[in-house]
Enzyme design. Sequence first.
Site, PDB file in Angstrom:
ATOM      1  N   CYS A   1      16.551 -27.794  41.357  1.00 18.17           N
ATOM      2  CA  CYS A   1      15.750 -28.824  40.686  1.00 18.17           C
ATOM      3  C   CYS A   1      16.473 -30.166  40.703  1.00 18.17           C
ATOM      4  O   CYS A   1      15.835 -31.221  40.744  1.00 18.17           O
ATOM      5  CB  CYS A   1      15.413 -28.403  39.262  1.00 18.17           C
ATOM      6  SG  CYS A   1      16.842 -28.028  38.228  1.00 18.17           S
TER       7      CYS A   1
ATOM      8  N   HIS B   1      17.639 -28.503  33.194  1.00 16.54           N
ATOM      9  CA  HIS B   1      16.599 -28.590  34.211  1.00 16.54           C
ATOM     10  C   HIS B   1      16.346 -30.059  34.520  1.00 16.54           C
ATOM     11  O   HIS B   1      16.328 -30.907  33.629  1.00 16.54           O
ATOM     12  CB  HIS B   1      15.317 -27.927  33.705  1.00 16.54           C
ATOM     13  CG  HIS B   1      14.194 -27.951  34.703  1.00 16.54           C
ATOM     14  ND1 HIS B   1      14.295 -27.357  35.945  1.00 16.54           N
ATOM     15  CD2 HIS B   1      12.950 -28.517  34.643  1.00 16.54           C
ATOM     16  CE1 HIS B   1      13.158 -27.546  36.617  1.00 16.54           C
ATOM     17  NE2 HIS B   1      12.333 -28.240  35.850  1.00 16.54           N
TER      18      HIS B   1
END
Length: 934
Positions: A279, A847
């Site tokens: 990510c 994230h």
Amino acid sequence: MAESSWEVCDIQKEKIKKLIGNLLKAGDTWYLIDSKWFKQWQNYVGYNSWDTSLVGDKSANPGPIDNNPLFKEGTNTLRQQLMENIDFTVVPEEAWNSLVQWYTLTEGQEPIARKVIDQGIFNKNCNIEIYLIDLKLCHHNNMDSPETEYFSRMTTLEQVEKTMRKLFNISDDKEVRLWSKYMNNMYEQLKRLSNTLQEASLYPGQVILIEEKNANGTWPRQEKHHSIITSSGAIGDVPATRNYSGSSEVVYDSSYSNNGYRSSFTPGLCGLNNLGNTCFMNSAIQCLSNVPSLTEYMLSGQWKEELNCENPLGMHGEIASSYAELIKNMWSGKNATTVPRQFKVAVGHFKPEFSGYQQQDSQELMAFLLDGLHEDLNRIRKKPYIETKEADNRPDEEVAMETWQDYTRRNNSVIVDIFHGLLKSTLVCPECSKVSVKFDPFCYLSLPLPVKKERQMTVFFVPLNPKLNIRQCKLTLPKMGVIGDLCHAVAVLTGAPQDKLVVADVYNHRFHKFFLVQEQLSHITEKDDIFVYEVPINTLEDPDTIVLPVYMRETRGKSGHNNIGYTQLFGQPLLIPLPRNNCTYDVVYKALLDRMVRFIHCPESSNSSSSVSLSEEDSSSSLEKEDNVNNCDNDACNNINETDELGVKNVVTDVNSMELEGGFVVPEKKARMFILRLVNSFGSTDLDEISDDGIPIKFNNHSYLAADWTSKAKELYYNEKEAEAFIVDESMHQRPAPKKTIQLTDCLQLFTTMEKLGEQDPWYCPACKKHQQATKKFDIWNLPKILVIHLKRFSYNRYWRDKLDTFIDYPVKDLDMSEFVINPKRGPALYDLIAVSNHYGGMGVGHYTAYAKNKDLNQWFYFDDSSVTKASEESVVTKAGYVLVYQLKTLNRNSNSLTAGSGSTKASTQTHCEIAMADSTTQSDSVNDTMDTD
């Protein structure tokens, strides 16, 4: 003549030190060792020359190697996010074998062996493969029940196929195909079985499908209608009987999709599949993809004319080529999502730390990508040697122009055109006042956050009064503080005397370390369990009282040549004050009962029914009748009830005794709930027996005790739930004071504020001819067309890591940088935000996502891996903002292109810095005739 313990320790130290210095070699095996055990071993052998106080001391012997803290509880699986030198140490095979021979391995544990693997192609880098890749293997006919298997990154696809054949009972003569499954029901055939998992860019958790050929020669997946995306980005319907070819085909399987697929999408609104903790990469790519001038340059094909494959500092053109291919796919309007696998492979070739699947930093990836693109697209084919010149009190304008011209003689690319600006740094020697001025190009600004440098720490306070529960507290401490600051905070919160507090790191039911008051708090990591014990003395050299660490151990059967039961630690360790003189076994035993009054259960005499053995079967530690236990324990409990607070004077109690000829007082033989032994500092090795004969015991400041319980005694009399119970202090519920809003301009102000260099980062003064802690100041001289701002949210050292979640209010429109630019003839300095890389969660486990403004739609979108959704302008400013990408306001849509009307590529570009330089030397007219950008 037998060697002394000092000599033995020295031999061990020198052997292991030499072996650890071995270079990593692909194919070799290294072993993981828990860092805390290894540090204890270092103390024992005097590994570090400045710490030899415990060399050869029995109490410092680490005992059997114990790697239990490295595993998830109750499993043989390594915990995630383990860090070398913080959580574990690695040693080569020969060193491991020697350590096991000397100390053994804790019963029931297996060695943690890991191979050394090669990572990277052009930049070879050997690494120890700490985490293996877990692949979810399934048969084409049953995709709902995958089997998880672990593989090395050096495992070939052929070996995976063999594993799957065995797993699903497929004969060797049966023809099969392997497919990797991505999100959105995308399947990619794995054709090159000679490729390793690393070369195939497979990631942890990847689903691998095995397909058996039908008897009629067809494949099950060909019987359905598919669509295929080739590496060129073209899409088309594929006949059911077509043989797929090409090295990177991805199939969308309509039979596994609920949504089907469309033939056209909005250019640029293309999600990126997560390849396993990628990510961070997806976030960085989406930010740069939405820099209009760079994307139009890549889409125009101009990059091919400027590709520099011969640059020794470049990436052989591979980074530029793979990035251009990815951008082409993302902006083709044919894809809703794409798999950036080839790009990741290319990045991993040149930056091995990005080749794995650990979470990385989006800013570091972005910085690497910009540098790689610059070198791959550098228009300078042969870089001239340029000697750096001192400023020597010359005007800033002259030195700045000279620096920039020298820089562009070696560095001239589209990245320089768009992203590079110029900084001025000023160093002043505190001793001779020598002033050093230097100008340096920059590609991004890393801004510190003006927040109070504090950290919150949870500790467990153990009061002196044994009847009081342990207390869990939350403290606010200076990040750069010392243990003394922690003691002061605990004293203020609890009322305990600050000078009578002992701070310890407790893990796995044992003391790992006792901290000195002057030690840095930075030595304490977020994972450490810190206990603060209140004791009755304020110095180790107290003439009357000694404080001893005591471990609880449960005996688990008998083994070994000496027939001593295997022991296992339980509960929290204790600190027990004892008299230095006339301290007999009985005194220690009853002092320990006093300390455990809150969680020791004393049986009622009416409960006696049968004989119960509570300790080892000898005359002094076995029970023949239950009423003996009751009498003994009730005596102890009566004594405990008379004690309100643990002190030295009321430790000694009356004992039933008889006189011996030697004049010693010997207690009658009594049953004991537990047996006392002298042990090493880890509680893993018995050192000496303690005789229960009434003779005073001599302890020293390095002595450790263990209370050994049989399983039956522990079950009957030790209340484990109560022993582990603690009170949650109000401080745990206190909300931190509301943080004031910090403006982005506050970060810029701090960035340009003069600061003193740290002791570890001195400057060599050419006048004094020595390193000095000079003062340093940054100033911005020229700004680029695209300004990348990195907010320094992460801070870390070898002991701990931290993230600042402070909300930074950054403007979406009209960021005015003019007040921070010291060039009197600066160019335009008003910017609009066009992209943001966001980070959610903690360091290393969070994230990444991105906000970006589509250049064609003039609309904000939110990119979360393969998901793309519309976003409002107001939503892009959050506390997750990590990397900000601003575009100079004068760069409107019509002037984003870097290509001149004539089509020339080598003489048609001019950077914002060059324009500002020209303005500062009265050349503005000719520059503005050449470029309409500014």
